[in-house]
Design an enzyme around this catalytic site. Structure first.
Site, PDB file in Angstrom:
ATOM      1  N   GLU A 178      38.091  40.733  44.390  1.00  0.00           N
ATOM      2  CA  GLU A 178      38.165  39.658  45.046  1.00  0.00           C
ATOM      3  C   GLU A 178      39.087  39.622  46.463  1.00  0.00           C
ATOM      4  OE1 GLU A 178      39.583  36.012  42.867  1.00  0.00           O
ATOM      5  OE2 GLU A 178      38.988  34.760  44.541  1.00  0.00           O
ATOM      6  N   LYS A 220      33.687  39.289  44.456  1.00  0.00           N
ATOM      7  CA  LYS A 220      34.023  37.975  44.648  1.00  0.00           C
ATOM      8  C   LYS A 220      34.453  37.761  46.004  1.00  0.00           C
ATOM      9  CE  LYS A 220      36.282  33.929  42.732  1.00  0.00           C
ATOM     10  NZ  LYS A 220      36.904  33.381  41.304  1.00  0.00           N
TER      11      LYS A 220
HETATM   12  C1  5MM Z   1      41.557  29.331  39.379  1.00  0.00           C
HETATM   13  O1  5MM Z   1      42.371  30.062  40.460  1.00  0.00           O
HETATM   14  C2  5MM Z   1      42.379  31.282  40.539  1.00  0.00           C
HETATM   15  C3  5MM Z   1      43.722  31.594  40.283  1.00  0.00           C
HETATM   16  O2  5MM Z   1      44.461  31.373  41.530  1.00  0.00           O
HETATM   17  P1  5MM Z   1      46.140  31.458  41.425  1.00  0.00           P
HETATM   18  O3  5MM Z   1      46.687  33.039  41.028  1.00  0.00           O
HETATM   19  O4  5MM Z   1      46.507  31.278  42.852  1.00  0.00           O
HETATM   20  O5  5MM Z   1      46.819  30.506  40.405  1.00  0.00           O
HETATM   21  C4  5MM Z   1      41.877  31.985  41.660  1.00  0.00           C
HETATM   22  O6  5MM Z   1      41.968  33.204  41.771  1.00  0.00           O
HETATM   23  C5  5MM Z   1      40.330  31.530  41.782  1.00  0.00           C
HETATM   24  O7  5MM Z   1      39.915  32.266  40.881  1.00  0.00           O
HETATM   25  C6  5MM Z   1      39.748  31.908  43.088  1.00  0.00           C
HETATM   26  O8  5MM Z   1      40.608  31.757  44.078  1.00  0.00           O
HETATM   27  C7  5MM Z   1      38.473  31.257  43.337  1.00  0.00           C
HETATM   28  O9  5MM Z   1      38.891  29.693  43.233  1.00  0.00           O
HETATM   29  P2  5MM Z   1      38.312  28.782  43.974  1.00  0.00           P
HETATM   30  O10 5MM Z   1      38.841  27.444  43.590  1.00  0.00           O
HETATM   31  O11 5MM Z   1      38.603  29.201  45.469  1.00  0.00           O
HETATM   32  O12 5MM Z   1      36.879  28.626  43.780  1.00  0.00           O
END
Ligand code: 5MM
Length: 341
Positions: A178, A220
């Site tokens: 990602e 991702k």
């Molecule tokens: C769910 O959020 C994930 C973890 O974020 P942190 O490490 O900041 O707590 C994050 O990696 C998430 O999987 C991705 O950014 C995709 O989430 P979104 O909300 O952008 O779809």
């Protein structure tokens, strides 16, 4: 490494009609989400919330291919003592685990970050595999601003992503790679396109150098999209067309699947964009969602920490999962949202 098995898992993660639930909010992020709905972030509340999601039978069995967990969650048990990971497995979805340990400031590169967590990763992966995780996730964060991103930040983050991916495959775990280019700034869609192209090219270069098998991974990425503060917001069609052009230019067809992050898009925008991309097919890889906020904002609001709202939270989650499941086949229409409302 059994590449046939890695490829089987990666392909199942992006099966048409299904996508990934990103429920791997770290402690700081879940606290922010809970603050927004007036819920205290205790271990029990976090468990209750995630148990609600994983027991949403319709969503989990029909529209969710896999769930990304946070370390705390993978070891937690439901109120009745069933390990949460078993709830996921018994719904037919594949459990996964976030293995990065967040970001740190990148020395000599003001305003830029590098994702950390490679030390002892091999040992941690072994334990996660024994617990049942069959895929993992590592997120690199690239910000767009005046003079950034630097090639230094792009390079070190790509290098770490590839190191992580190689360690995962050696541990028989499918890596979700990602590299997130944030949509927080005032840049336009073309600047996002250019930066994402540099990031993806560098990431695939590192993956090749470090001998990662592309057939056994899932990408991702962010979409090519206008920054949130940009005065000129690109249309759904432009986002879809530019994102597909970008991905076709950068992502080899050997990669079984691409599962987008939502990155701060509204629920319905994230669905509409994915749907519009499928109208531009056929595509060389599976293309679906791996949304966090765009899948969970509605159930969080409906639940609001109250036991009597569990059924409403599950309905809200199932609705968003179904809408995105349809979008992953190009079969979503905005009228379906209105009917549900
Ligand atoms: C769910 O959020 C994930 C973890 O974020 P942190 O490490 O900041 O707590 C994050 O990696 C998430 O999987 C991705 O950014 C995709 O989430 P979104 O909300 O952008 O779809």
């Amino acid at each position: 490494m059994n590449l046939t098995e890695l490829n089987r898992i990666a392909t199942a993660m992006v099966a048409p009609g299904k996508g990934i639930l990103a429920a791997d909010e770290s402690s700081g992020t879940i606290k922010k989400r809970f603050d927004a709905i007036g819920v205290e972030s205790t271990e029990t509340n976090r468990r209750d919330y995630r148990e609600m999601l994983f027991r949403s039978n319709e969503a989990m069995s029909q529209y969710i291919s896999g769930v990304i967990l946070y370390d705390e969650t993978i070891w937690q048990t439901a109120a009745d003592g069933t390990p949460l990971i078993k709830l996921i497995e018994s719904s037919g979805a594949i459990p996964g685990i976030k293995v990065d340990e967040g970001t740190q400031g990148l020395p000599m590169c003001p305003g830029e970050l590098v994702t950390v967590g490679l030390d002892k990763l091999a040992e941690r992966l072994k334990k996660y595999y024994e617990r049942g995780a069959r895929f993992a996730k590592w997120r690199a964060v690239i910000d767009i601003g005046s003079g950034i991103p630097s090639m230094t930040a792009i390079g070190v983050n790509a290098h770490a992503l590839a190191r992580y991916a190689a360690l995962c495959q050696a541990a028989q775990i499918v890596p979700i790679v990602e590299p997130e280019v944030l949509m927080d700034g005032d840049h336009d869609i073309d600047r996002c396109y250019d930066v994402t192209q540099r990031v993806l090219n560098k990431t695939f270069q590192e993956l090749r150098v470090q001998r990662v098998a592309l057939e056994g991974m899932v990408l991702k990425p962010n979409m090519a999209i206008s920054g949130k503060k940009c005065t000129k917001q690109a249309s759904v069609e432009e986002v879809a067309e530019k994102t597909i052009r970008l991905l076709k230019a950068c992502v080899p067809a050997a990669v079984p699947g691409i599962a987008f992050l939502s990155g701060g898009q509204s629920d319905e925008e994230a669905t509409a964009h994915l749907n519009a991309m499928h109208k531009l097919g056929p595509l060389p890889w599976g293309l679906t969602f791996s949304y966090g906020r765009a899948l969970q904002a509605a159930p969080q609001k409906a639940w609001s920490g109250k036991a009597e709202n569990v059924a409403a939270g599950q309905r809200a989650f199932s609705h968003r999962a179904r809408m995105n499941g349809l979008a992953s086949k190009g079969e979503w229409q905005s009228s379906l949202e209105k009917k549900a409302a």
